[in-house]
Design an enzyme around this catalytic site. Sequence first.
Site, PDB file in Angstrom:
ATOM      1  N   ASN B 250      41.871  56.686  10.790  1.00 30.40           N
ATOM      2  CA  ASN B 250      41.553  57.166  12.121  1.00 30.40           C
ATOM      3  C   ASN B 250      42.510  56.638  13.186  1.00 30.40           C
ATOM      4  OD1 ASN B 250      39.303  58.985  12.819  1.00 30.40           O
ATOM      5  ND2 ASN B 250      38.168  57.683  11.394  1.00 30.40           N
ATOM      6  N   CYS B 338      30.352  54.083  13.860  1.00 32.78           N
ATOM      7  CA  CYS B 338      31.082  54.679  12.742  1.00 32.78           C
ATOM      8  C   CYS B 338      32.206  55.456  13.402  1.00 32.78           C
ATOM      9  CB  CYS B 338      30.170  55.538  11.892  1.00 32.78           C
ATOM     10  SG  CYS B 338      29.070  56.623  12.816  1.00 32.78           S
ATOM     11  N   SER B 339      32.289  56.752  13.195  1.00 30.36           N
ATOM     12  CA  SER B 339      33.308  57.501  13.918  1.00 30.36           C
ATOM     13  C   SER B 339      32.747  57.958  15.264  1.00 30.36           C
ATOM     14  CB  SER B 339      33.769  58.693  13.085  1.00 30.36           C
ATOM     15  OG  SER B 339      34.433  58.233  11.931  1.00 30.36           O
ATOM     16  N   ASP B 340      31.795  58.879  15.198  1.00 28.11           N
ATOM     17  CA  ASP B 340      31.220  59.368  16.445  1.00 28.11           C
ATOM     18  C   ASP B 340      29.935  58.642  16.807  1.00 28.11           C
ATOM     19  OD1 ASP B 340      33.176  61.281  17.023  1.00 28.11           O
ATOM     20  OD2 ASP B 340      32.325  62.636  15.523  1.00 28.11           O
ATOM     21  N   GLY B 341      29.438  57.861  15.878  1.00 26.12           N
ATOM     22  CA  GLY B 341      28.251  57.067  16.176  1.00 26.12           C
ATOM     23  C   GLY B 341      26.982  57.886  16.204  1.00 26.12           C
ATOM     24  N   ASP B 343      25.885  59.573  13.009  1.00 28.33           N
ATOM     25  CA  ASP B 343      25.355  59.753  11.648  1.00 28.33           C
ATOM     26  C   ASP B 343      25.073  58.398  10.992  1.00 28.33           C
ATOM     27  OD1 ASP B 343      25.381  62.557  11.601  1.00 28.33           O
ATOM     28  OD2 ASP B 343      27.538  62.551  11.290  1.00 28.33           O
ATOM     29  N   ARG B 344      26.126  57.771  10.479  1.00 31.23           N
ATOM     30  CA  ARG B 344      25.933  56.483   9.818  1.00 31.23           C
ATOM     31  C   ARG B 344      25.322  55.459  10.761  1.00 31.23           C
ATOM     32  NH1 ARG B 344      31.802  57.020   7.026  1.00 31.23           N
ATOM     33  NH2 ARG B 344      32.097  58.300   8.860  1.00 31.23           N
TER      34      ARG B 344
END
Lengths: 773, 660
Positions: B250, B338-341, B343-344
């Site tokens: 990323n 996480c990435s977008d915050g 999901d995980r």
Amino acid sequence: MFSLKPPKPTFRSYLLPPPQTDDKINSEPKIKKLEPVLLPGEIVVNEVNFVRKCIATDTSQYDLWGKLICSNFKISFITDDPMPLQKFHYRNLLLGEHDVPLTCIEQIVTVNDHKRKQKVLGPNQKLKFNPTELIIYCKDFRIVRFRFDESGPESAKKVCLAIAHYSQPTDLQLLFAFEYVGKKYHNSANKINGIPSGDGGGGNGAGGGSSQKTPLFETYSDWDREIKRTGASGWRVCSINEGYMISTCLPEYIVVPSSLADQDLKIFSHSFIGRRMPLWCWSHSNGSALVRMALIKDVLQQRKIDQRICNAITKSHPQRSDVYKSDLDKTLPNIQEVQAAFVKLKQLCVNEPFEETEEKWLSSLENTRWLEYVRAFLKHSAELVYMLESKHLSVVLQEEEGRDLSCCVASLVQVMLDPYFRTITGFQSLIQKEWVMAGYQFLDRCNHLKRSEKESPLFLLFLDATWQLLEQYPAAFEFSETYLAVLYDSTRISLFGTFLFNSPHQRVKQSTEFAISKNIQLGDEKGLKFPSVWDWSLQFTAKDRTLFHNPFYIGKSTPCIQNGSVKSFKRTKKSYSSTLRGMPSALKNGIISDQELLPRRNSLILKPKPDPAQQTDSQNSDTEQYFREWFSKPANLHGVILPRVSGTHIKLWKLCYFRWVPEAQISLGGSITAFHKLSLLADEVDVLSRMLRQQRSGPLEACYGELGQSRMYFNASGPHHTDTSGTPEFLSSSFPFSPVGNLCRRSILGTPLSKFLSGAKIWLSTETLANED
Amino acid sequence: MEHIRTPKVENVRLVDRVSPKKAALGTLYLTATHVIFVENSPDTRKETWILHSQISTIEKQATTATGCPLLIRCKNFQIIQLIIPQERDCHDVYISLIRLARPVKYEELYCFSFNPMLDKEEREQGWVLIDLSEEYKRMGLPNHYWQLSDVNRDYRVCDSYPTELYVPKSATAHIIVGSSKFRSRRRFPVLSYYYKDNHASICRSSQPLSGFSARCLEDEQMLQAIRKANPGSDFVYVVDTRPKLNAMANRAAGKGYENEDNYSNIKFQFIGIENIHVMRNSLQKMLEVCELKSPSMSDFLWGLENSGWLRHIKAIMDAGIFIAKAVSEEGASVLVHCSDGWDRTAQVCSVASLLLDPHYRTLKGFMVLIEKDWISFGHKFNHRYGNLDGDPKEISPVIDQFIECVWQLMEQFPCAFEFNERFLIHIQHHIYSCQFGNFLCNSQKERRELKIQERTYSLWAHLWKNRADYLNPLFRADHSQTQGTLHLPTTPCNFMYKFWSGMYNRFEKGMQPRQSVTDYLMAVKEETQQLEEELEALEERLEKIQNVQLNCTKVKSKQSEPSKHSGFSTSDNSIANTPQDYSGNMKSFPSRSPSQGDEDSALILTQDNLKSSDPDLSANSDQESGVEDLSCRSPSGGEHAPSEDSGKDRDSDEAVFLTA
């Protein structure tokens, strides 16, 4: 300070108290300072002081100091230090907290760190170095480790050699049970004219209220009663094997078709391997019988005898139904395969480096084949249930000797078909009937003498399969999984006669020899009477025995008080299995499709006899059809139960295999917490029904006062305390066992044992360890 | 409706998956919201209802002599195989379903036509049942360290965040806005959970736009502020829930992760949970194993392992356990992203909260947890669960995994949760069913624009009303085990995680899960209850007899005794069944049928409730259907509608009872 000379054995011996007062022994923890508690006939062989028992693999902070002794029964570590980190210990009256019976030892490894040497000790071997540590691998998956840094090197060595020697005896009569029972006979001879008390009999169920005796099937009348209980007509007890005149691996009394005369049987018997004539096991209420039989070795006679036997079995069937033969040797894994699977399972559960199995846990489990074998036995047994139950055929189990796979299959079939065998007494009588009396070779299969190539854990496999059924039908069994685990452990205690011999004849022969050599008067008895495993009071207090009871179990005699005007209890109307998890299409309109809720399975319509020739073709789909129909209805727990055998449903018996694995332990969790809550509730129900029976308006406390009567380990403490009695601190998923002090894989703080042992995979791999000086 | 080419096909066969030779003959109906199969067999007239929104894939298989097979896979793991005699009909059904299962407008979804016959007031009451501002209050906020920020009023800073956000007191609007510009989709660090006992907190955000070297003073100040809001610790954990490799990749796109050198006093930690695409494929592989008819041990174990599903579940649990331990044992605050915050991060924050706080293990607390960490923080329900036709690559079982984590915990701690397995399964069902408005859209902003609360009903109210069906009888609120943090081993092993056949195989006939502990317990409970009733009846009778004998008129004096006796355990027995025990919460349900309110005998009320809940619970999820064009049923998702026989039953019981 470090005396090199081992002190003289100073042992204290006492008789086991009679079972009635067994609570006393519990309240007597005053073990004299570092003195072993010995049983009658038990002697200390060697001992060493200032031994450190290691509790964790990676730190010595929890280690215990004490004395290590080797007796002719066990190795015992005696210490004043309390066990650290352990909140609960299920106490066996025969064994201390740190004791290991000699028959439970699998492998003994001695290590000298300074010289970087290790050796697996066999019997009568020499040890050319002074061990700094001793690692005992146990058959029940435990690993115990002792350090001798501060002990006298010579005595340490002597103890190690003694353990190696005594745990691998050269003769059956050297097993402790002989010494023990001999002592008891001597003692009782000095007293009144007595047979030792508590011995011989079936013992009482499991404590609590039930005191039913377990039939041992040593006598004519036990077999006769079983015939009557099952309502078998056309079968009779036959005494031609009295005194083991015909076969040394059959019981003295066997049940045979009425149409076969003693004379014929005598002639036929010569043709069977081991002279094992057909043995009746059980009869269905529809008349179909379950029979086990060895192969006929006489090729010329084979057809004729086989025909005669089958005809006789057919004649004994009220509908003259055909016989269905099942060749177990061809359909099931053999004993070597089962043993190999077990060894792999043990590696996986206990000893394999943790990190390696972590990612591949499921496939590693699969690779052991253990679950597949459990599944195979269950599946095959279920198919035989179909033959007996639905096809009304008598089933003959055929196996070369008829004393291995047959034991397991015959027992499983009966557990599935007959609710009696799902009670504690019934289950024990089943083990007596199909294992002990039928000549399952416990001595060889359990490998008590550590020299048999014939070791195989078939009995464990049977217990595991029973556990699968218990897991699938938790309310169908009177006993709990703790009971099954404890029963498995009992095969490793060489005090009991139950699991010590290859056949009943061997017991009589060996113990008579022993009695003669020891000058014991046997009188009318056939051999010595060894204590029976079923006499559970020898091992556990009445309170501890209540853990055997399954709180789910709803016996047939459910207190359904029907005092005329009082409405009777109706069992739950809903069939939860279909409604709990969602939206069965059958209920879309709120109308429950009119399926029979508790179908009587015994009343299935008689199907026409299948043509034997086309049988195999259509049979598979018929069996499937039968299973499908059976599973589409809610099970009657007092009728037949069938296992679900798809891969999804066979599970690993974690309590048995993981109870010594620290990282598998969930503190305050696991199914035991549900067991605890249910016990409380079941106890409350008991109390309430007791109240109803009394029908007096006496104070409620009086009923709770009768706690002694409770059949549950955990009791509802009464109206005012029920809600505050939280989950006891000591509950964990491995309850009532505790992994503390067992060194497997990663210990409390996380260092893998494998690293600690410098990567050596010790278990059972003697070759790699030949690096002795 | 215009998309239905043929509303009814006769002589369709529904194939029994276990025994393909057996098939039920019946009629297939297509309605605006459901596919309905009604069996011809006159005595059962069994019906199978499938919501269009549950349909995952439709597969037309090669025509055979018997007809044209159509395979429908559902998002709730049901698989339906139909054989339609005419190829043309089959094609019509196929084309219709393809369109019906992929609505393009929110208005086409079931919740906009579903009508459980509640009035406006009841609907509104339902929507306020779960109130997040109450939840923050429960956590002890606002306080000396944390405050409610209005920086996101009208979604000015971040359109996927809610308007109500808690931030450290020392974080000024300037810092927040500055930090938001340095975070993916402007999802700046905000509070997710505050642990009263030691002031530690769990915060969440998206990844920083750090690239290889970029820095942002405000973002660094933001983390500083989070640290300062926890006087008990001098550092903050920053947990990146992605595998390290993904996070590094990323960076090339100008995103990435926090550099420990730039942020003072942080401890940075990767916990490798795979991305949504890996998870989607993993589920697919596991479902293939589930579809095996009678898998052998090796089919099953190898298949399960190769799917990797349980490994992913474990990764999520590990992350949750790590955070829970950091908060409760080290007293350190944790920032999760996480990435977008969405999901995980949502998975991990909610697992950690569930481990830490017993409140989330209750029925209502669990609803709050989903409302907070999933719904309000902009988990993209619409994209992940494919409610509207969209990019199939966006679909992933993110919340399914969270629900499974909860189930795994329930298996390990059977007494620690107030709710049961059925509760989880029904929530999972409704996330896909679109029958209630709760899970619509991708953010709070979208939901407000759609006026969801005015046009649809809330699932929480529905579940709460039927809560008796969802209670775990093993749970007792005052037990030590149900309080405080759940203690898992530091690193639970793979063998602790099991395959959840109750979820993934729940429609397999003949594979039905065994009767669970809960089922048996319910039976025992009923038994206890009946025994108590009998006891009470007997006592009353005894009393009467005594009264008659003594010929005494002072009857009332002893009246209190029997009730005291029965009181000792009805208190816990009746929890599951008596609405009375919830009288404290009854406020939200003034609409309950008044007759229940003034029953004179608590016993009869209990009885009544037990029985009437039967049909309702069993038909639960599809019962709510508001389809009008089928005359055979009256839709009712709301009121208890005791079926006829249960009404009769009660009468007869009562009669017997009174003769006692």
